[in-house]
Design a protein around this motif. Sequence first.
Motif, PDB file in Angstrom:
ATOM      1  N   PHE A 266     -19.536 -31.485 -42.075  1.00 36.95           N
ATOM      2  CA  PHE A 266     -20.654 -30.391 -42.553  1.00 36.95           C
ATOM      3  C   PHE A 266     -20.693 -29.157 -41.692  1.00 36.95           C
ATOM      4  O   PHE A 266     -20.729 -29.129 -40.634  1.00 36.95           O
ATOM      5  CB  PHE A 266     -22.179 -31.270 -42.478  1.00 36.95           C
ATOM      6  CG  PHE A 266     -22.326 -32.182 -43.394  1.00 36.95           C
ATOM      7  CD1 PHE A 266     -22.772 -31.975 -44.895  1.00 36.95           C
ATOM      8  CD2 PHE A 266     -21.903 -33.531 -43.170  1.00 36.95           C
ATOM      9  CE1 PHE A 266     -22.960 -33.102 -45.801  1.00 36.95           C
ATOM     10  CE2 PHE A 266     -22.226 -34.660 -44.063  1.00 36.95           C
ATOM     11  CZ  PHE A 266     -22.537 -34.390 -45.240  1.00 36.95           C
ATOM     12  N   TYR A 267     -20.702 -28.093 -42.516  1.00 39.53           N
ATOM     13  CA  TYR A 267     -20.834 -26.805 -41.958  1.00 39.53           C
ATOM     14  C   TYR A 267     -22.044 -25.802 -42.420  1.00 39.53           C
ATOM     15  O   TYR A 267     -22.478 -26.295 -43.164  1.00 39.53           O
ATOM     16  CB  TYR A 267     -19.431 -25.942 -42.382  1.00 39.53           C
ATOM     17  CG  TYR A 267     -18.339 -26.450 -42.137  1.00 39.53           C
ATOM     18  CD1 TYR A 267     -17.715 -25.945 -40.833  1.00 39.53           C
ATOM     19  CD2 TYR A 267     -17.569 -27.618 -42.540  1.00 39.53           C
ATOM     20  CE1 TYR A 267     -16.478 -26.290 -40.598  1.00 39.53           C
ATOM     21  CE2 TYR A 267     -16.455 -28.243 -42.229  1.00 39.53           C
ATOM     22  CZ  TYR A 267     -15.844 -27.386 -41.178  1.00 39.53           C
ATOM     23  OH  TYR A 267     -14.624 -27.775 -40.726  1.00 39.53           O
ATOM     24  N   ARG A 268     -22.276 -25.064 -41.127  1.00 41.12           N
ATOM     25  CA  ARG A 268     -23.459 -24.443 -41.535  1.00 41.12           C
ATOM     26  C   ARG A 268     -23.171 -22.846 -40.961  1.00 41.12           C
ATOM     27  O   ARG A 268     -22.330 -22.713 -39.973  1.00 41.12           O
ATOM     28  CB  ARG A 268     -24.729 -24.777 -40.732  1.00 41.12           C
ATOM     29  CG  ARG A 268     -24.835 -25.078 -39.414  1.00 41.12           C
ATOM     30  CD  ARG A 268     -26.077 -25.509 -38.757  1.00 41.12           C
ATOM     31  NE  ARG A 268     -26.614 -26.822 -39.365  1.00 41.12           N
ATOM     32  CZ  ARG A 268     -27.847 -26.737 -40.002  1.00 41.12           C
ATOM     33  NH1 ARG A 268     -28.534 -25.679 -40.324  1.00 41.12           N
ATOM     34  NH2 ARG A 268     -28.279 -27.756 -40.860  1.00 41.12           N
ATOM     35  N   ALA A 269     -23.687 -21.752 -41.454  1.00 41.56           N
ATOM     36  CA  ALA A 269     -23.647 -20.628 -40.982  1.00 41.56           C
ATOM     37  C   ALA A 269     -24.120 -20.288 -39.552  1.00 41.56           C
ATOM     38  O   ALA A 269     -25.391 -20.968 -39.419  1.00 41.56           O
ATOM     39  CB  ALA A 269     -24.363 -19.624 -41.937  1.00 41.56           C
ATOM     40  N   GLU A 270     -23.714 -19.670 -38.513  1.00 43.37           N
ATOM     41  CA  GLU A 270     -24.301 -19.574 -37.205  1.00 43.37           C
ATOM     42  C   GLU A 270     -25.080 -18.241 -37.247  1.00 43.37           C
ATOM     43  O   GLU A 270     -24.782 -16.952 -37.256  1.00 43.37           O
ATOM     44  CB  GLU A 270     -23.037 -19.524 -36.371  1.00 43.37           C
ATOM     45  CG  GLU A 270     -23.688 -19.490 -34.677  1.00 43.37           C
ATOM     46  CD  GLU A 270     -24.507 -20.435 -34.469  1.00 43.37           C
ATOM     47  OE1 GLU A 270     -25.830 -20.193 -33.927  1.00 43.37           O
ATOM     48  OE2 GLU A 270     -24.169 -21.569 -34.628  1.00 43.37           O
ATOM     49  N   PRO A 271     -26.497 -18.296 -37.761  1.00 44.07           N
ATOM     50  CA  PRO A 271     -27.245 -16.977 -37.753  1.00 44.07           C
ATOM     51  C   PRO A 271     -27.292 -16.073 -36.498  1.00 44.07           C
ATOM     52  O   PRO A 271     -27.206 -14.852 -36.747  1.00 44.07           O
ATOM     53  CB  PRO A 271     -28.607 -17.665 -38.139  1.00 44.07           C
ATOM     54  CG  PRO A 271     -28.637 -19.130 -37.767  1.00 44.07           C
ATOM     55  CD  PRO A 271     -27.201 -19.420 -37.737  1.00 44.07           C
ATOM     56  N   THR A 272     -27.267 -16.728 -35.222  1.00 43.17           N
ATOM     57  CA  THR A 272     -27.284 -15.659 -34.238  1.00 43.17           C
ATOM     58  C   THR A 272     -26.152 -14.748 -34.184  1.00 43.17           C
ATOM     59  O   THR A 272     -26.336 -13.647 -34.129  1.00 43.17           O
ATOM     60  CB  THR A 272     -27.467 -16.512 -33.022  1.00 43.17           C
ATOM     61  OG1 THR A 272     -28.569 -17.471 -32.863  1.00 43.17           O
ATOM     62  CG2 THR A 272     -27.649 -15.716 -31.862  1.00 43.17           C
ATOM     63  N   ASN A 273     -25.054 -15.578 -34.563  1.00 51.33           N
ATOM     64  CA  ASN A 273     -23.904 -14.613 -34.356  1.00 51.33           C
ATOM     65  C   ASN A 273     -23.684 -13.672 -35.453  1.00 51.33           C
ATOM     66  O   ASN A 273     -23.218 -12.469 -35.417  1.00 51.33           O
ATOM     67  CB  ASN A 273     -22.502 -15.349 -34.353  1.00 51.33           C
ATOM     68  CG  ASN A 273     -22.378 -16.040 -32.913  1.00 51.33           C
ATOM     69  OD1 ASN A 273     -23.119 -15.526 -31.723  1.00 51.33           O
ATOM     70  ND2 ASN A 273     -21.437 -17.087 -32.646  1.00 51.33           N
ATOM     71  N   LEU A 274     -24.129 -13.892 -36.698  1.00 50.23           N
ATOM     72  CA  LEU A 274     -23.884 -13.275 -37.745  1.00 50.23           C
ATOM     73  C   LEU A 274     -24.926 -11.928 -37.775  1.00 50.23           C
ATOM     74  O   LEU A 274     -24.703 -10.953 -37.970  1.00 50.23           O
ATOM     75  CB  LEU A 274     -24.379 -13.986 -39.169  1.00 50.23           C
ATOM     76  CG  LEU A 274     -23.191 -15.035 -39.613  1.00 50.23           C
ATOM     77  CD1 LEU A 274     -23.605 -15.892 -40.728  1.00 50.23           C
ATOM     78  CD2 LEU A 274     -22.126 -14.282 -39.952  1.00 50.23           C
ATOM     79  N   GLU A 275     -26.054 -12.066 -37.100  1.00 51.38           N
ATOM     80  CA  GLU A 275     -27.092 -11.244 -36.914  1.00 51.38           C
ATOM     81  C   GLU A 275     -26.699 -10.353 -35.872  1.00 51.38           C
ATOM     82  O   GLU A 275     -26.571  -9.073 -35.904  1.00 51.38           O
ATOM     83  CB  GLU A 275     -28.376 -11.861 -36.386  1.00 51.38           C
ATOM     84  CG  GLU A 275     -29.569 -10.691 -36.085  1.00 51.38           C
ATOM     85  CD  GLU A 275     -29.779 -10.035 -37.209  1.00 51.38           C
ATOM     86  OE1 GLU A 275     -30.363  -8.855 -37.134  1.00 51.38           O
ATOM     87  OE2 GLU A 275     -29.625 -10.490 -38.603  1.00 51.38           O
ATOM     88  N   ALA A 276     -25.922 -10.778 -34.692  1.00 55.00           N
ATOM     89  CA  ALA A 276     -25.249 -10.074 -33.687  1.00 55.00           C
ATOM     90  C   ALA A 276     -24.249  -9.055 -34.497  1.00 55.00           C
ATOM     91  O   ALA A 276     -23.989  -7.866 -34.055  1.00 55.00           O
ATOM     92  CB  ALA A 276     -24.758 -10.853 -32.734  1.00 55.00           C
TER      93      ALA A 276
END
Length: 117
Positions: free
Chosen positions: A98-108
């Motif tokens: 299962f995969y999920r987006a990494e919001p911290t790195n996307l926001e950075a």
Amino acid sequence: MPKPLPVLDISAPICCAPLASGPMDPDDAVELALRLKALADPVRLQMMALLMGADTGEMAASDLARAVGVSAGTASHHLNQLRAAGLATSAKRGVNNFYRAEPTNLEALRGVLATCC
């Protein structure tokens, strides 16, 4: 022929200043280029859009492959690129990944690309 980018571990969060803030350190430029390179593929962009919009916050690799119309092996390749760039994470449960987006790195990443002022 263009010079190939080096292979680095870029899974750590992005830590450089916004592009509009002035000259960029060469090492930061390489790290940012590798992350952008991971997104510079239509299939990966489709996968990131699906991950970011997932109701549960995650999707099985097989569901992502089916949704974007690629084989399981091709999906695995693209998901590994996103994971290596720190833009997605994975967890194995049973026989499924299962995969999920990494919001911290996307926001950075968004912060680095944002214009200042």
